[in-house]
Design a protein around this motif. Structure first.
Motif, PDB file in Angstrom:
ATOM      1  N   UNK A  64       0.885  -1.166   0.000  1.00  5.39           N
ATOM      2  CA  UNK A  64       0.000   0.000   0.000  1.00  5.39           C
ATOM      3  C   UNK A  64       0.920   1.213   0.000  1.00  5.39           C
ATOM      4  N   UNK A  65       0.892   1.978  -1.078  1.00  4.77           N
ATOM      5  CA  UNK A  65       1.962   2.932  -1.359  1.00  4.77           C
ATOM      6  C   UNK A  65       1.493   4.379  -1.176  1.00  4.77           C
ATOM      7  N   UNK A  66       2.251   5.113  -0.395  1.00  9.02           N
ATOM      8  CA  UNK A  66       2.051   6.563  -0.281  1.00  9.02           C
ATOM      9  C   UNK A  66       2.992   7.264  -1.257  1.00  9.02           C
ATOM     10  N   UNK A  67       2.436   8.110  -2.109  1.00  9.83           N
ATOM     11  CA  UNK A  67       3.254   8.836  -3.087  1.00  9.83           C
ATOM     12  C   UNK A  67       3.369  10.319  -2.741  1.00  9.83           C
ATOM     13  N   UNK A  68       2.571  10.790  -1.797  1.00 13.26           N
ATOM     14  CA  UNK A  68       2.611  12.181  -1.352  1.00 13.26           C
ATOM     15  C   UNK A  68       2.739  12.219   0.176  1.00 13.26           C
ATOM     16  N   UNK A  69       3.393  13.246   0.689  1.00 14.74           N
ATOM     17  CA  UNK A  69       3.594  13.368   2.132  1.00 14.74           C
ATOM     18  C   UNK A  69       2.269  13.435   2.885  1.00 14.74           C
ATOM     19  N   UNK A 127      11.013   3.882   0.578  1.00 12.80           N
ATOM     20  CA  UNK A 127      10.987   3.881  -0.881  1.00 12.80           C
ATOM     21  C   UNK A 127      12.006   2.947  -1.505  1.00 12.80           C
ATOM     22  N   UNK A 128      13.208   2.823  -0.893  1.00 11.64           N
ATOM     23  CA  UNK A 128      14.240   1.960  -1.462  1.00 11.64           C
ATOM     24  C   UNK A 128      13.819   0.492  -1.415  1.00 11.64           C
ATOM     25  N   UNK A 129      13.272   0.057  -0.272  1.00 10.23           N
ATOM     26  CA  UNK A 129      12.835  -1.344  -0.169  1.00 10.23           C
ATOM     27  C   UNK A 129      11.621  -1.602  -1.045  1.00 10.23           C
ATOM     28  N   UNK A 130      10.773  -0.589  -1.200  1.00  4.99           N
ATOM     29  CA  UNK A 130       9.638  -0.721  -2.110  1.00  4.99           C
ATOM     30  C   UNK A 130      10.124  -1.039  -3.523  1.00  4.99           C
ATOM     31  N   UNK A 131      11.174  -0.367  -3.963  1.00  8.35           N
ATOM     32  CA  UNK A 131      11.690  -0.620  -5.314  1.00  8.35           C
ATOM     33  C   UNK A 131      12.303  -2.014  -5.444  1.00  8.35           C
ATOM     34  N   UNK A 132      12.806  -2.560  -4.324  1.00  4.55           N
ATOM     35  CA  UNK A 132      13.310  -3.934  -4.366  1.00  4.55           C
ATOM     36  C   UNK A 132      12.168  -4.925  -4.563  1.00  4.55           C
ATOM     37  N   UNK A 173       6.952   3.490  -7.615  1.00  6.31           N
ATOM     38  CA  UNK A 173       7.614   4.580  -6.911  1.00  6.31           C
ATOM     39  C   UNK A 173       6.712   5.122  -5.808  1.00  6.31           C
ATOM     40  N   UNK A 174       7.306   5.339  -4.632  1.00  7.76           N
ATOM     41  CA  UNK A 174       6.582   5.904  -3.505  1.00  7.76           C
ATOM     42  C   UNK A 174       7.552   6.302  -2.424  1.00  7.76           C
ATOM     43  N   UNK A 175       7.100   7.101  -1.473  1.00  6.79           N
ATOM     44  CA  UNK A 175       7.984   7.559  -0.403  1.00  6.79           C
ATOM     45  C   UNK A 175       7.948   6.622   0.804  1.00  6.79           C
ATOM     46  N   UNK A 176       6.852   5.889   0.964  1.00  4.11           N
ATOM     47  CA  UNK A 176       6.727   4.920   2.046  1.00  4.11           C
ATOM     48  C   UNK A 176       5.588   3.972   1.689  1.00  4.11           C
ATOM     49  N   UNK A 177       5.608   2.776   2.288  1.00  6.96           N
ATOM     50  CA  UNK A 177       4.570   1.791   1.954  1.00  6.96           C
ATOM     51  C   UNK A 177       4.389   0.807   3.097  1.00  6.96           C
ATOM     52  N   UNK A 178       3.219   0.206   3.134  1.00 10.57           N
ATOM     53  CA  UNK A 178       2.956  -0.946   3.994  1.00 10.57           C
ATOM     54  C   UNK A 178       3.166  -2.195   3.146  1.00 10.57           C
ATOM     55  N   UNK A 179       3.923  -3.155   3.682  1.00 11.54           N
ATOM     56  CA  UNK A 179       4.126  -4.420   2.988  1.00 11.54           C
ATOM     57  C   UNK A 179       3.380  -5.519   3.742  1.00 11.54           C
ATOM     58  N   UNK A 180       2.483  -6.210   3.039  1.00  9.81           N
ATOM     59  CA  UNK A 180       1.725  -7.329   3.597  1.00  9.81           C
ATOM     60  C   UNK A 180       2.066  -8.586   2.802  1.00  9.81           C
ATOM     61  N   UNK A 181       3.110  -9.308   3.185  1.00 11.59           N
ATOM     62  CA  UNK A 181       3.516 -10.480   2.410  1.00 11.59           C
ATOM     63  C   UNK A 181       2.511 -11.626   2.455  1.00 11.59           C
TER      64      UNK A 181
END
Length: 300
Positions: free
Chosen positions: A129-134, A160-165, A171-179
């Motif tokens: 779940x990706x945030x693209x704006x502050x 954002x770096x781990x999101x790109x992995x 592209x995003x500034x922060x995200x929730x990862x639900x594997x």
């Protein structure tokens, strides 16, 4: 929605055939026999995943009950069950402590276990779940805390770096990862439920579109001494009927209309909305590895 006749003390023997009406038209699941003459203890209207899961569970809990499922289409799972995103959700979005949250978290575990046992293909591909704006970050944090409180497995916040992995083209500034989020063909799950129900002795009638319900008293069969049997007749446009002592309707987008036919309140009304799903070309499938979601603006 449900309504019933008087309760009974004895249960009828179960029939073991899965039947489809109108053999001259489109075929049903197994064969083309007409409805049985003897009444059922329970009829479930709707051959989607909710109706089939309901019938399956009742058949498993009460093995002496004689149950039928009726479906208006020629095939099961033809509507919402077979037309959706196929996601196995894990319970991130729902209010903590709500029944939706509890069922979603427990249901994810149960469906993965069921698919493994029944050898139904699924893919635990995860979700971001990706945030693209502050300005989205407070809502993202709220979602994360909500998911953690609900007990969602393996949930974590990433930058954002781990999101790109995880998703090189996202592209995003922060995200929730639900594997633990996955995908499955829910229509295939529904068909497996139907087979479980059939194995437990249930009957399925396709091409049986219920146009009305009629409650009738019949001479006593001795099931309840001194009382008449009250039967519910499920009627089709072609004047075919199926008799049952109890009825549960599980009719998806037609739930309010069928509830009205049964004499129950049609409220709340169903307000449908359309979703569009696109399939990536084979040479573009590498663009997305899992599920990518925006931050919801509809938190409650």
């Amino acid at each position: 929605m449900a309504f019933s006749s008087r309760s009974s003390k004895k249960l009828l023997l179960r029939s073991k055939a899965v039947r489809s009406l109108y053999p001259g038209r489109a075929p049903g699941p197994i064969d083309g026999h007409p409805p049985r003459l003897n009444p059922y203890d329970l009829a479930v209207v709707g051959g989607g995943i909710i109706g089939l899961a309901t019938a399956r569970e009742i058949a498993r809990r009460y093995p002496g009950v004689c149950i039928a499922v009726v479906e208006k289409e020629k095939d099961l799972a033809s509507h919402q069950t077979g037309h959706n995103s196929g996601v196995i959700h894990t319970g991130i979005y729902y209010a903590p402590g709500s029944l939706k949250a509890k069922l979603c978290v427990r249901g994810a575990d149960m469906i993965y276990d069921y698919c493994r046992r029944m050898q139904i293909p699924y893919k635990m591909c995860g979700k971001v779940i990706v945030a693209v704006e502050a300005e989205e970050l407070p809502r993202l944090r709220q979602l994360f805390e909500r998911g953690k409180e609900n007990g969602v497995r393996e949930l974590r916040m990433i930058g954002g770096a781990e999101l790109r992995e995880l998703e090189p083209h996202c592209r995003g500034i922060q995200a929730i990862h639900s594997p633990y989020t996955g995908i499955v063909d829910w229509a295939q799950v529904a068909r497996s439920y139907a087979e479980d129900f059939r194995t437990a002795g249930g009957d399925i009638y396709t091409n049986f579109e219920v146009e009305g319900f009629k409650v009738e008293e019949q001479p006593s069969t001795g099931r309840i001494a001194g009382k008449s049997d009250v039967l519910i007749q499920l009627q089709t446009r072609d004047k075919l009927t199926l008799s049952s002592r109890h009825v549960i309707t599980c009719c998806g987008l037609h739930s309010d209309r069928v509830a009205g036919l049964s004499g129950c309140s049609p409220e709340p009304r169903v307000v449908p909305f359309r979703g569009e799903y696109l399939v990536l070309r084979g040479d573009r499938c590498h663009l997305v590895r899992g599920n990518i979601y925006p931050v919801s603006s509809l938190l409650r």
